[in-house]
Every structure is written in structure tokens, then in C-alpha cells.
Write an enzyme that holds these catalytic residues in place. Structure first.
Site, PDB file in Angstrom:
ATOM      1  N   LYS A   1       4.669   4.387 -17.554  1.00 51.34           N
ATOM      2  CA  LYS A   1       6.042   4.110 -17.102  1.00 51.34           C
ATOM      3  C   LYS A   1       6.694   5.429 -16.727  1.00 51.34           C
ATOM      4  O   LYS A   1       6.780   6.333 -17.564  1.00 51.34           O
ATOM      5  CB  LYS A   1       6.810   3.415 -18.236  1.00 51.34           C
ATOM      6  CG  LYS A   1       8.204   2.957 -17.854  1.00 51.34           C
ATOM      7  CD  LYS A   1       8.813   2.108 -18.966  1.00 51.34           C
ATOM      8  CE  LYS A   1      10.259   1.763 -18.652  1.00 51.34           C
ATOM      9  NZ  LYS A   1      10.885   1.015 -19.759  1.00 51.34           N
TER      10      LYS A   1
ATOM     11  N   ASP B   1      13.332   6.573  -7.638  1.00 48.66           N
ATOM     12  CA  ASP B   1      12.352   7.653  -7.488  1.00 48.66           C
ATOM     13  C   ASP B   1      11.049   7.361  -8.225  1.00 48.66           C
ATOM     14  O   ASP B   1      10.121   8.179  -8.189  1.00 48.66           O
ATOM     15  CB  ASP B   1      12.950   8.978  -7.976  1.00 48.66           C
ATOM     16  CG  ASP B   1      13.391   8.911  -9.429  1.00 48.66           C
ATOM     17  OD1 ASP B   1      13.184   7.847 -10.071  1.00 48.66           O
ATOM     18  OD2 ASP B   1      13.941   9.911  -9.930  1.00 48.66           O
TER      19      ASP B   1
ATOM     20  N   ARG C   1       6.440 -11.600 -17.204  1.00 51.15           N
ATOM     21  CA  ARG C   1       7.811 -11.889 -17.603  1.00 51.15           C
ATOM     22  C   ARG C   1       8.228 -13.251 -17.070  1.00 51.15           C
ATOM     23  O   ARG C   1       7.567 -13.806 -16.184  1.00 51.15           O
ATOM     24  CB  ARG C   1       8.771 -10.853 -16.980  1.00 51.15           C
ATOM     25  CG  ARG C   1       8.385  -9.427 -17.249  1.00 51.15           C
ATOM     26  CD  ARG C   1       8.425  -8.566 -15.978  1.00 51.15           C
ATOM     27  NE  ARG C   1       7.703  -7.302 -16.197  1.00 51.15           N
ATOM     28  CZ  ARG C   1       8.255  -6.204 -16.681  1.00 51.15           C
ATOM     29  NH1 ARG C   1       9.539  -6.176 -16.913  1.00 51.15           N
ATOM     30  NH2 ARG C   1       7.527  -5.134 -16.904  1.00 51.15           N
TER      31      ARG C   1
ATOM     32  N   ASP D   1      13.835 -10.605 -16.042  1.00 49.24           N
ATOM     33  CA  ASP D   1      12.686  -9.717 -15.816  1.00 49.24           C
ATOM     34  C   ASP D   1      12.413  -8.864 -17.052  1.00 49.24           C
ATOM     35  O   ASP D   1      11.415  -8.132 -17.088  1.00 49.24           O
ATOM     36  CB  ASP D   1      12.917  -8.817 -14.585  1.00 49.24           C
ATOM     37  CG  ASP D   1      14.212  -8.043 -14.668  1.00 49.24           C
ATOM     38  OD1 ASP D   1      15.276  -8.682 -14.800  1.00 49.24           O
ATOM     39  OD2 ASP D   1      14.173  -6.805 -14.611  1.00 49.24           O
TER      40      ASP D   1
HETATM   41  P1  AMP Z   1      14.840  -2.093 -15.729  1.00 43.57           P
HETATM   42  O1  AMP Z   1      16.308  -1.888 -15.720  1.00 43.57           O
HETATM   43  O2  AMP Z   1      14.069  -0.949 -16.291  1.00 43.57           O
HETATM   44  O3  AMP Z   1      14.432  -3.395 -16.333  1.00 43.57           O
HETATM   45  O4  AMP Z   1      14.403  -2.139 -14.189  1.00 43.57           O
HETATM   46  C1  AMP Z   1      14.845  -3.106 -13.282  1.00 43.57           C
HETATM   47  C2  AMP Z   1      14.117  -2.919 -11.976  1.00 43.57           C
HETATM   48  O5  AMP Z   1      14.457  -1.656 -11.389  1.00 43.57           O
HETATM   49  C3  AMP Z   1      12.612  -2.942 -12.074  1.00 43.57           C
HETATM   50  O6  AMP Z   1      12.117  -3.529 -10.906  1.00 43.57           O
HETATM   51  C4  AMP Z   1      12.272  -1.474 -12.153  1.00 43.57           C
HETATM   52  O7  AMP Z   1      10.949  -1.213 -11.729  1.00 43.57           O
HETATM   53  C5  AMP Z   1      13.286  -0.867 -11.192  1.00 43.57           C
HETATM   54  N1  AMP Z   1      13.583   0.536 -11.510  1.00 43.57           N
HETATM   55  C6  AMP Z   1      14.287   1.007 -12.550  1.00 43.57           C
HETATM   56  N2  AMP Z   1      14.361   2.353 -12.512  1.00 43.57           N
HETATM   57  C7  AMP Z   1      13.675   2.766 -11.431  1.00 43.57           C
HETATM   58  C8  AMP Z   1      13.381   4.036 -10.845  1.00 43.57           C
HETATM   59  N3  AMP Z   1      13.806   5.185 -11.373  1.00 43.57           N
HETATM   60  N4  AMP Z   1      12.646   4.048  -9.708  1.00 43.57           N
HETATM   61  C9  AMP Z   1      12.203   2.917  -9.166  1.00 43.57           C
HETATM   62  N5  AMP Z   1      12.446   1.691  -9.660  1.00 43.57           N
HETATM   63  C10 AMP Z   1      13.178   1.607 -10.779  1.00 43.57           C
HETATM   64 MG    MG Z   2      12.759  -4.230 -16.736  1.00 45.42          MG
END
Ligand code: AMP
Ligand code: MG
Length: 505
Positions: free
Chosen positions: A123, A135, A194, A263
Site C-alpha cells: 500500500k 499520486d 469489498r 469500499d
Molecule cells: P481510501 O480513502 O483509502 O479508502 O481510498 C479511497 C479511494 O481513493 C481508493 O480508490 C484509493 O485507492 C484512492 N486513493 C486514496 N489515496 C490515494 C492516493 N494517494 N493516490 C491514488 N489513489 C488514492
Molecule cells: Mg479504502
């Protein structure tokens, strides 16, 4: 020579094998995108979870110098088949048809020492086709937070993804806070599927894909389920049961996930995606820490209702597969959703009885539990310390004064304690056995927000991991009264109190 942060040097496969046996990669190509991690300039191993490495059969590979480069995505085990998984999801109630692993890459699956299939994922390993504006990276603070809290949850006996390792990348990550040190977490999960994975196929009307997925998930996560039923129906029932149990464990521990989007709700029933998560200090169901949740959608006390809402989204997605007759499909779905609050309540009641030292079930138990929680709420009593205090108080009435002092109105606790003791006397459980059992379900120490923040600050600002390691050791042994707990188990003073936690993506 300085290497720019995301120079796309392709990672090369090393002769080293991790013993992968990849099943998700055998599903059709539209389930994911094949993509390798983007190498980083200067991988440095910060943390390695040795017992978990052994459980996964990785003890030998992790001794090789190559291993750190693999955890950073600079080298790939020769049997890795890196992919980014496709999924959708409801975020704060709004449907987003295409999310997917935007900053995570699944290397493969191993069969662990117990015969269980486990995903190993990096991750923060670089951009993927699902990254959108992101990014693809993570920075050290959130990586360490996830490491610490997921391992604490595991030690508390709560189903969760695990943390195998954390490495620093040597490249900065640019966030609101400024240029932060980049890091990668190696996450281990029963699977990364998920609710949003099912929603992804349903939204596209890809019923063949959804049928394949449900069959796959049922076989992977619910192998014992009754084969007479359609797979989607058995899956929905299975997820409901696992989530009822999971959310009950969260509520018993005082855990607030913070971003219960669909998700971020697994099919396996493990807790996933530790963002702005936190544990309660004072007991208050309206508690919200997440800076991205101004309306308190994901407040502590809302979690069971949100789980039911998420389950209804899963039911919506699976509806056409629940039964060939749409009316019957709807009846099945409604039945499962309607039963969920009772399923949760039964799980929670069982768990809270154990915390209060009640080995039998009696009619007034729920009232007794609720009265204690209401008294804590009204008096701003610390949840973890009050519950831990009951272990000693179940043997010695004198221990009451230690608990009562946490209540602004001491008599409120004392009158409750008198009723609790009368209830304990209605059972013939030996007092020492009861107290010991209670000590194994009421932790002495949870990752207190202010302690987590202090440990992360030391790591990020001073490059000093010592406070983090000490806190980690304590929360990995939450039922033992370790010496360091004298300090780390204490609630925050008013000036130490943290009101906001950040997602930190
Ligand atoms: P999360 O808030 O971690 O559950 O992420 C929600 C969505 O945003 C998922 O599809 C993640 O893969 C994407 N995401 C979160 N942070 C990043 C990042 N820095 N770069 C690319 N995708 C991100
Ligand atoms: Mg997530």
C-alpha cells in the site's frame, strides 16, 4: 545521482519465491489491471512483523537482503503477479462507479500455516490506472497508524487486516502538511474484496462477472455454506453474519472506524482501511474524530446502522442473483437486512455480558449494560478504564472507589455496581475464574489517540521509532499489565486531548 521520486524503472523479478498461489489473478482480466509497483529511490526497512512472517511461511525470504527491496516494490518475488483490483463504492452515501486500488498493488496470495489463503498487498506503491488525481503514494504517519492500530485490533481479538512490514521509500510525498516522508505498508488480508467490488460489476450490468465473483468469494470465505442456495444469497447471509459480529467487537472495544464507505467494508468480515480511526476515551456515542466527517455520519454510535446501510447496498448489487424471481429476490434481501439489527444486538449483548463477567443470560442484562453506558456517558467516564476496573471490582468491593472517582456523580456508579453485584451473585461462577476471564476481554490499554499522535510525531519529525515501538508492544499485549502501561494506558489530560484525526491519504 538523485533519482526522481517516481522514475518508472520497472521492478525486476528476483529469484526469490514467496510461495504464492494466486487465485484472484485467475479470474477474468476485467476484474483488475496487471501493474507492477513503481520503484522508490532508497528503501529502508522500518518495521517487520516477524511472527506474522512466520505464520505466512515467509520467515526464510525475510532474512534475505532482497526482502526489503521487495517490500518497497523495487524487486518482485519471481512468483508475484502484481495487480490493482477494480472496485466501486458508496462514499459518504454517494455512489462512485470506479474506485479501485489507486495506491495499492496486490502481489499475490499465500496459504498460511493454518491453511488459510491470505493476500499480500503493498500500500503506497505507486500509481495505477485507478489513481485518478492521486499520486499512488502514502506517507509515514498514516502507514505507521495503520500498522499500529491494525496490530492492536488483532491483539484485541477483532478480525482485521494485518501489517507485515513498513518501509520508508526515501522519496517525499506532498500533502497539505507539506513534503512528508514516503512509506509503504505491506498489508495482509483474508482478501481485499469489498462490498464495493460487487457494486462495481452490478453497476456495469456485468452479471456474468458478478456471478463469477460471488461464486469465488463464497468458496474463499464461506466454504462451509449450504450449497443448496444460490451463491449470492449464501454470500449475503454470510457477510451479514460476519459484519454483525465485527461491528459488535468494534462497539465493545470503543473503536471508531471513521470512514465506513462500502469500499471499506470487506466481504471476509475483517476491519480494513485504517484512516482517521480512533478509540473512545470518554464514553460518548456521538464521538467523531474524523476531520472529513463534519456531519458525524460515521460517529461511534452510528456504526451498527451504517453497517446495515452498507449491507443493503450489497443486497442491491446482488439482487438479480438472489433468485430468478425478482419478487422472491426482494423478499430474501429484505429479510436479511431486517434481521441484521437483531443479529448485531445478539452479538453485542453476548460480548458485553462477557465484559461484565456474566456467564449466563438473564432478562435484565441488556438494561444493566445500558445503564452503565448511560452513566458513563452522563459522567464523561473513561470507557476502557471503567471496564478494566470492573475486573478487580468483581472480586473486591473496595475496588469500586477507583472506578467511582471517574464519575462526576459517584453515587451513579455505586448504585449501578450494587445492582451488578446482585446479578453476579445469581451465578455460581467462582470469583477468581470470573475476574480472570474478564481480564481477557477488557483491555488495560488501547491505542489512545494522544499516544498514537505522540508516537507518530516522534517517528515523522525526529526519525525516532522508539516511542512507536514501545506503544506497539503495549497495544500488542493489551490484557497484560506491562510496566509501560502505567503511562500509556492513561486517558488524555485536557491539554493532551486530540479532537481530530486525519485520513492522511
Ligand atoms: P481510501 O480513502 O483509502 O479508502 O481510498 C479511497 C479511494 O481513493 C481508493 O480508490 C484509493 O485507492 C484512492 N486513493 C486514496 N489515496 C490515494 C492516493 N494517494 N493516490 C491514488 N489513489 C488514492
Ligand atoms: Mg479504502
Amino acid at each position: 545521482m538523485r533519482i526522481a521520486p517516481d522514475t518508472p524503472l520497472p521492478p525486476c523479478h528476483a529469484p526469490l519465491s514467496w510461495g504464492f498461489d494466486n487465485s484472484y489473478q485467475r479470474l477474468p482480466e476485467r476484474f483488475y489491471t496487471r501493474i507492477a509497483p513503481t520503484p522508490v529511490p532508497a528503501p529502508r526497512r522500518l518495521l517487520l512483523n516477524q511472527p506474522l512472517a512466520e505464520e505466512l511461511g515467509l520467515a526464510t525470504p525475510c532474512e534475505q537482503p532482497e526482502f526489503t527491496r521487495m517490500l518497497a516494490g523495487n524487486r518482485l518475488p519471481h512468483d508475484a503477479q502484481p495487480i490493482a483490483m477494480a472496485y466501486a463504492g458508496h462514499q459518504f452515501g454517494q455512489f462512485v462507479p470506479s474506485l479501485g486500488d489507486g495506491r495499492a498493488i496486490l502481489l499475490g496470495e499465500v496459504i498460511d500455516r493454518h491453511g488459510l489463503r491470505r493476500d499480500i498487498q503493498l500500500k503506497g506503491s505507486g500509481r495505477t490506472p485507478y489513481s485518478r488525481q492521486g499520486d499512488g503514494r502514502a506517507w509515514l504517519g498514516p502507514v505507521l497508524r495503520e500498522y499500529l492500530v491494525s496490530e492492536a485490533m488483532h491483539a484485541l481479538g477483532i478480525p482485521t487486516t494485518r501489517a507485515l512490514a513498513a518501509v520508508a521509500t526515501g522519496a517525499p510525498v506532498f500533502r497539505e502538511e507539506g513534503a512528508m516522508p514516503g512509506a509503504i505498508l505491506t498489508r495482509v488480508a483474508a482478501s481485499h474484496a469489498r462490498v464495493g467490488t460487487c457494486e462495481y460489476f452490478a453497476h456495469r450490468g456485468d452479471w456474468d462477472g458478478l456471478r463469477l465473483l460471488t461464486g469465488y468469494l463464497l468458496a474463499r470465505h464461506f466454504p462451509q455454506s449450504d450449497d443448496g442456495k444460490p451463491a449470492a444469497l449464501a454470500l449475503l447471509e454470510g457477510v451479514a453474519a460476519r459484519q454483525a459480529a465485527l461491528i459488535a467487537r468494534w462497539m465493545e472495544a470503543g473503536f471508531i472506524h471513521g470512514v465506513m464507505n462500502t469500499d471499506n467494508m470487506t466481504i471476509s468480515g475483517e476491519t480494513i482501511d485504517y484512516g482517521p480511526c480512533a478509540f473512545l476515551d470518554e464514553y460518548d456515542p456521538t464521538t467523531v474524530y474524523s476531520a472529513i466527517d463534519p456531519f458525524g455520519r460515521y460517529a461511534f454510535g452510528n456504526q451498527p446502522r451504517i453497517a446495515a446501510w452498507n449491507l443493503a447496498r450489497l443486497a442491491d448489487a446482488l439482487l438479480p442473483l438472489l433468485d430468478p424471481d425478482p419478487k422472491r429476490a426482494m423478499t430474501f434481501a429484505e429479510g436479511i437486512i431486517e434481521r441484521f439489527p437483531e443479529q448485531f444486538a445478539a452479538e453485542w449483548l453476548g460480548g458485553m455480558r462477557r465484559k461484565l463477567g456474566l456467564f449466563t443470560a438473564q432478562a435484565g442484562d441488556e438494561g444493566l449494560i445500558t445503564e452503565l453506558l448511560n452513566a458513563m456517558h452522563a459522567n464523561r467516564a473513561d470507557y476502557t478504564l471503567t471496564m478494566r476496573g470492573l475486573c478487580g471490582a468483581s472480586i473486591e468491593e473496595q475496588a469500586d472507589s477507583g472506578i467511582a472517582q471517574r464519575f462526576a456523580d459517584e453515587t451513579r456508579y455505586r448504585s449501578w455496581a450494587a445492582r451488578w453485584r446482585a446479578r453476579l451473585r445469581a451465578e455460581d461462577t467462582p470469583a477468581a475464574l470470573r475476574a480472570d476471564t474478564m481480564r481477557r476481554v477488557n483491555p488495560a490499554c488501547i491505542p489512545r489517540n494522544h499516544q498514537v499522535a505522540a508516537a507518530l510525531d516522534a517517528a515523522v519529525i525526529q526519525d525516532d521509532l522508539a516511542p512507536f515501538r514501545q506503544l506497539l508492544e503495549v497495544v500488542q499485549n493489551p490484557y497484560d499489565d506491562l510496566p509501560a502501561m502505567a503511562r500509556l494506558a492513561l486517558p488524555p489530560t485536557p491539554s493532551q486531548r486530540i479532537r481530530n484525526t486525519f485520513c492522511g491519504t
